[in-house]
Design a protein around this motif. Structure first.
Motif, short mmCIF file in Angstrom:
data_model
loop_
_atom_site.label_atom_id
_atom_site.label_comp_id
_atom_site.label_asym_id
_atom_site.label_seq_id
_atom_site.Cartn_x
_atom_site.Cartn_y
_atom_site.Cartn_z
N PHE A 140 -6.89 -1.54 0.26
CA PHE A 140 -7.64 -1.92 -0.94
C PHE A 140 -6.71 -2.38 -2.06
O PHE A 140 -6.95 -3.40 -2.71
CB PHE A 140 -8.51 -0.76 -1.43
N ILE A 141 -5.64 -1.64 -2.30
CA ILE A 141 -4.71 -1.98 -3.38
C ILE A 141 -4.08 -3.35 -3.12
O ILE A 141 -3.98 -4.17 -4.05
CB ILE A 141 -3.62 -0.88 -3.53
N GLN A 142 -3.68 -3.61 -1.88
CA GLN A 142 -3.09 -4.92 -1.56
C GLN A 142 -4.07 -6.06 -1.83
O GLN A 142 -3.68 -7.13 -2.30
CB GLN A 142 -2.63 -4.96 -0.10
N MET A 143 -5.35 -5.82 -1.56
CA MET A 143 -6.36 -6.85 -1.77
C MET A 143 -6.72 -6.99 -3.26
O MET A 143 -6.64 -8.05 -3.84
CB MET A 143 -7.61 -6.51 -0.96
N ALA A 144 -7.12 -5.88 -3.87
CA ALA A 144 -7.63 -5.91 -5.25
C ALA A 144 -6.55 -6.16 -6.29
O ALA A 144 -6.84 -6.67 -7.37
CB ALA A 144 -8.35 -4.59 -5.55
N TYR A 145 -5.32 -5.80 -5.97
CA TYR A 145 -4.23 -5.94 -6.94
C TYR A 145 -3.18 -6.93 -6.47
O TYR A 145 -2.02 -6.84 -6.89
CB TYR A 145 -3.63 -4.56 -7.27
N SER A 146 -3.59 -7.87 -5.65
CA SER A 146 -2.66 -8.94 -5.25
C SER A 146 -2.33 -9.77 -6.50
O SER A 146 -3.08 -9.77 -7.48
CB SER A 146 -3.30 -9.84 -4.19
#
Length: 163
Positions: A40-46
């Motif tokens: 999730f972090i990799q996706m939402a905070y790219s």
């Protein structure tokens, strides 16, 4: 210690990503499996996502002693309503009033705001206590899936006193 709140800039992105990761791991340990958190972090905070949020929403960062220690991201106001997408602090900086300052500054900067909504994972007791203490009230609970993991989500609203 001087606290500075300002709009996020492109050169803040890597620091925001670091805060998001540390805060998520601290907050959701034992609630959301680490692999799902990381996905999730990799996706939402790219970098691309954060660049888009920088342009399309109110994204505030908090600096203390020249270090980025937290951030808050609000939607734009539509028909008097806005959503608080995220408010995260470095775990070492929680409980020092920085989240409260970010929340208040965001509310002040959103024109014509009458209602601010936020969704919180039910087991995120720190987050729930924070929002309830700031005058948010529960309006509904629902289940949602995050990368196949079932979350119990609580939606809260705060009516803006300025209106």
């Amino acid at each position: 210690m001087t606290l500075i709140i300002r709009q996020m800039q492109e050169n803040d992105i890597t620091f925001v990503q670091e805060i998001a990761s540390k805060s998520w791991h601290h907050t959701y340990e034992g609630i959301i499996p680490r692999k799902i958190q990381d996905t999730f972090i990799q996706m939402a905070y790219s970098s691309d996502q954060l660049s888009a949020r920088l342009v399309n929403s109110l994204f505030l960062v908090a600096f203390q002693d020249e270090s980025l220690v937290g951030f808050a991201n609000f939607s734009n106001v539509t028909s008097g309503e806005a959503e608080l997408f995220a408010i995260y602090l470095h775990p070492d900086m929680q409980g020092k009033g920085i989240g409260s300052v970010l929340l208040q500054k965001g509310i002040q900067m959103l024109p014509n705001l009458s209602s601010l909504f936020v969704c919180v994972e039910k087991e995120n007791t720190i987050g729930m206590h924070f929002y309830l203490a700031k005058g948010f009230v529960k309006i509904e609970e629902f289940d949602e899936l995050l990368e196949g993991h079932l979350l119990k989500t609580v939606k809260l609203v705060k009516q803006n006193e300025k209106v």
